[in-house]
Design a protein around this motif. Structure first.
Motif, PDB file in Angstrom:
ATOM      1  N   LEU A   1       0.824  -1.207   0.000  1.00  0.00           N
ATOM      2  CA  LEU A   1       0.000   0.000   0.000  1.00  0.00           C
ATOM      3  C   LEU A   1       0.862   1.262   0.000  1.00  0.00           C
ATOM      4  O   LEU A   1       1.799   1.376   0.793  1.00  0.00           O
ATOM      5  CB  LEU A   1      -0.915   0.011   1.227  1.00  0.00           C
ATOM      6  N   SER A   2       0.512   2.207  -0.852  1.00  0.00           N
ATOM      7  CA  SER A   2       1.195   3.504  -0.858  1.00  0.00           C
ATOM      8  C   SER A   2       0.625   4.370   0.257  1.00  0.00           C
ATOM      9  O   SER A   2      -0.414   4.054   0.850  1.00  0.00           O
ATOM     10  CB  SER A   2       0.991   4.201  -2.200  1.00  0.00           C
ATOM     11  N   ASP A   3       1.299   5.483   0.537  1.00  0.00           N
ATOM     12  CA  ASP A   3       0.795   6.402   1.556  1.00  0.00           C
ATOM     13  C   ASP A   3      -0.612   6.889   1.204  1.00  0.00           C
ATOM     14  O   ASP A   3      -1.491   6.957   2.074  1.00  0.00           O
ATOM     15  CB  ASP A   3       1.724   7.613   1.698  1.00  0.00           C
ATOM     16  N   ALA A   4      -0.829   7.228  -0.056  1.00  0.00           N
ATOM     17  CA  ALA A   4      -2.138   7.723  -0.480  1.00  0.00           C
ATOM     18  C   ALA A   4      -3.201   6.648  -0.314  1.00  0.00           C
ATOM     19  O   ALA A   4      -4.332   6.936   0.113  1.00  0.00           O
ATOM     20  CB  ALA A   4      -2.083   8.195  -1.935  1.00  0.00           C
ATOM     21  N   GLU A   5      -2.874   5.415  -0.640  1.00  0.00           N
ATOM     22  CA  GLU A   5      -3.834   4.322  -0.502  1.00  0.00           C
ATOM     23  C   GLU A   5      -4.178   4.066   0.962  1.00  0.00           C
ATOM     24  O   GLU A   5      -5.328   3.784   1.288  1.00  0.00           O
ATOM     25  CB  GLU A   5      -3.272   3.059  -1.155  1.00  0.00           C
ATOM     26  N   ILE A   6      -3.197   4.177   1.840  1.00  0.00           N
ATOM     27  CA  ILE A   6      -3.452   3.980   3.263  1.00  0.00           C
ATOM     28  C   ILE A   6      -4.395   5.051   3.791  1.00  0.00           C
ATOM     29  O   ILE A   6      -5.354   4.763   4.515  1.00  0.00           O
ATOM     30  CB  ILE A   6      -2.130   3.980   4.060  1.00  0.00           C
ATOM     31  N   VAL A   7      -4.156   6.300   3.432  1.00  0.00           N
ATOM     32  CA  VAL A   7      -5.029   7.391   3.872  1.00  0.00           C
ATOM     33  C   VAL A   7      -6.441   7.187   3.341  1.00  0.00           C
ATOM     34  O   VAL A   7      -7.433   7.319   4.071  1.00  0.00           O
ATOM     35  CB  VAL A   7      -4.477   8.756   3.402  1.00  0.00           C
ATOM     36  N   ALA A   8      -6.547   6.850   2.062  1.00  0.00           N
ATOM     37  CA  ALA A   8      -7.855   6.657   1.441  1.00  0.00           C
ATOM     38  C   ALA A   8      -8.601   5.478   2.055  1.00  0.00           C
ATOM     39  O   ALA A   8      -9.802   5.559   2.333  1.00  0.00           O
ATOM     40  CB  ALA A   8      -7.684   6.459  -0.062  1.00  0.00           C
ATOM     41  N   LEU A   9      -7.910   4.389   2.263  1.00  0.00           N
ATOM     42  CA  LEU A   9      -8.528   3.185   2.816  1.00  0.00           C
ATOM     43  C   LEU A   9      -9.004   3.424   4.247  1.00  0.00           C
ATOM     44  O   LEU A   9     -10.130   3.064   4.610  1.00  0.00           O
ATOM     45  CB  LEU A   9      -7.523   2.043   2.776  1.00  0.00           C
ATOM     46  N   ALA A  10      -8.161   4.050   5.066  1.00  0.00           N
ATOM     47  CA  ALA A  10      -8.535   4.329   6.454  1.00  0.00           C
ATOM     48  C   ALA A  10      -9.748   5.245   6.525  1.00  0.00           C
ATOM     49  O   ALA A  10     -10.653   5.047   7.338  1.00  0.00           O
ATOM     50  CB  ALA A  10      -7.354   4.953   7.192  1.00  0.00           C
ATOM     51  N   ASN A  11      -9.781   6.244   5.669  1.00  0.00           N
ATOM     52  CA  ASN A  11     -10.896   7.190   5.662  1.00  0.00           C
ATOM     53  C   ASN A  11     -12.191   6.501   5.236  1.00  0.00           C
ATOM     54  O   ASN A  11     -13.250   6.722   5.839  1.00  0.00           O
ATOM     55  CB  ASN A  11     -10.585   8.348   4.723  1.00  0.00           C
ATOM     56  N   TYR A  12     -12.113   5.644   4.232  1.00  0.00           N
ATOM     57  CA  TYR A  12     -13.301   4.929   3.773  1.00  0.00           C
ATOM     58  C   TYR A  12     -13.853   4.011   4.867  1.00  0.00           C
ATOM     59  O   TYR A  12     -15.059   3.980   5.134  1.00  0.00           O
ATOM     60  CB  TYR A  12     -12.978   4.130   2.524  1.00  0.00           C
ATOM     61  N   ILE A  13     -12.960   3.283   5.529  1.00  0.00           N
ATOM     62  CA  ILE A  13     -13.376   2.337   6.559  1.00  0.00           C
ATOM     63  C   ILE A  13     -14.059   3.046   7.713  1.00  0.00           C
ATOM     64  O   ILE A  13     -15.016   2.518   8.303  1.00  0.00           O
ATOM     65  CB  ILE A  13     -12.158   1.536   7.059  1.00  0.00           C
ATOM     66  N   ALA A  14     -13.600   4.245   8.050  1.00  0.00           N
ATOM     67  CA  ALA A  14     -14.185   4.994   9.174  1.00  0.00           C
ATOM     68  C   ALA A  14     -15.665   5.264   8.977  1.00  0.00           C
ATOM     69  O   ALA A  14     -16.414   5.410   9.949  1.00  0.00           O
ATOM     70  CB  ALA A  14     -13.436   6.308   9.380  1.00  0.00           C
ATOM     71  N   GLY A  15     -16.108   5.331   7.728  1.00  0.00           N
ATOM     72  CA  GLY A  15     -17.521   5.594   7.443  1.00  0.00           C
ATOM     73  C   GLY A  15     -18.286   4.377   6.976  1.00  0.00           C
ATOM     74  O   GLY A  15     -19.485   4.472   6.664  1.00  0.00           O
ATOM     75  N   LEU A  16     -17.636   3.222   6.940  1.00  0.00           N
ATOM     76  CA  LEU A  16     -18.275   2.011   6.445  1.00  0.00           C
ATOM     77  C   LEU A  16     -19.241   1.456   7.495  1.00  0.00           C
ATOM     78  O   LEU A  16     -18.945   1.433   8.673  1.00  0.00           O
ATOM     79  CB  LEU A  16     -17.186   0.971   6.134  1.00  0.00           C
ATOM     80  N   ASN A  17     -20.414   1.023   7.038  1.00  0.00           N
ATOM     81  CA  ASN A  17     -21.368   0.410   7.973  1.00  0.00           C
ATOM     82  C   ASN A  17     -22.357  -0.469   7.205  1.00  0.00           C
ATOM     83  O   ASN A  17     -22.365  -0.482   5.998  1.00  0.00           O
ATOM     84  CB  ASN A  17     -22.122   1.473   8.796  1.00  0.00           C
TER      85      ASN A  17
END
Length: 215
Positions: free
Chosen positions: A199-215
């Protein structure tokens, strides 16, 4: 299919079938033991600050393993140094059962742009969803859904934690730690380390942000 994908799929199958060596917890008894946890993680496991993870609803097997690993030094968490020394393994299992039975409050995702390796700025939510649901074939990164479910609710019998609703900052730190080898308690198969290393830095930021709102 790449060797990385074959290894991860094999491990997932074995993990789901392997019996747990950890004792089952008593949530009622656990409630009497968790005062030490409340200051950082909240009385119900919903931490009030992103520098401490939410532990509500993560799954009993996963929480028990983390507590045991932290106590024994397999997982190093400086803020928890010595806090678990006086608890038995049964105590830890009971504490885990208590927090596993609580509901996690969603943190929510943010509207973000991230700069990928090509230098182009892209929508972080779109990129995060793509990686979470489909992975990245170019870098042999598997989708997160295989372990953590399409809704991010995890797989407790297999010991895979809930992710949805967790603080993005915490998820980002864990992915970076796995990638750097600073966190190594993801089993001998190194499942998370093998995922995070691609994972690149950008992918990590994007993935973490998406997961925070996943439900």
């Amino acid at each position: 299919m790449s060797n990385s994908f074959r290894t991860i799929l094999l491990v997932l199958g074995l993990s789901a079938l392997a019996p747990t060596a950890l004792a089952a917890g008593d949530a009622a008894r656990g409630e009497t033991l968790v005062a030490v946890c409340a200051a950082c993680h909240g009385a119900d496991g919903n931490s009030p600050a992103p520098n401490f993870p939410k532990i509500a609803g993560l799954g009993e097997k996963y929480i028990t393993k983390q507590l045991v690993d932290i106590k024994t030094g397999v997982r190093v968490v400086p803020e928890m140094t010595g806090l678990l020394n006086d608890f038995s393994q049964q105590d830890l299992a009971d504490m885990a059962a208590f927090f596993a039975g609580k509901g996690m409050q969603l943190s929510g995702a943010q509207a973000l742009q991230v700069r990928v390796n090509s230098g182009v700025e892209v929508d972080a939510l779109e990129l995060g969803e793509k990686i979470y649901r489909a992975g990245n074939l170019e870098t042999n990164t598997p989708a997160c859904t295989g372990c953590h479910s399409p809704r991010g609710l995890g797989n407790d019998p297999a010991g895979f934690p809930r992710l949805s609703g967790q603080y993005a900052q915490y998820i980002e730190k864990q992915l970076r730690d796995f990638r750097a080898g600073n966190r190594v308690n993801d089993s001998d198969a190194q499942i998370m380390r093998k995922v995070a290393e691609h994972l690149s830095d950008a992918e990590i930021v994007a993935l973490a942000n998406y997961i925070a709102g996943l439900n």
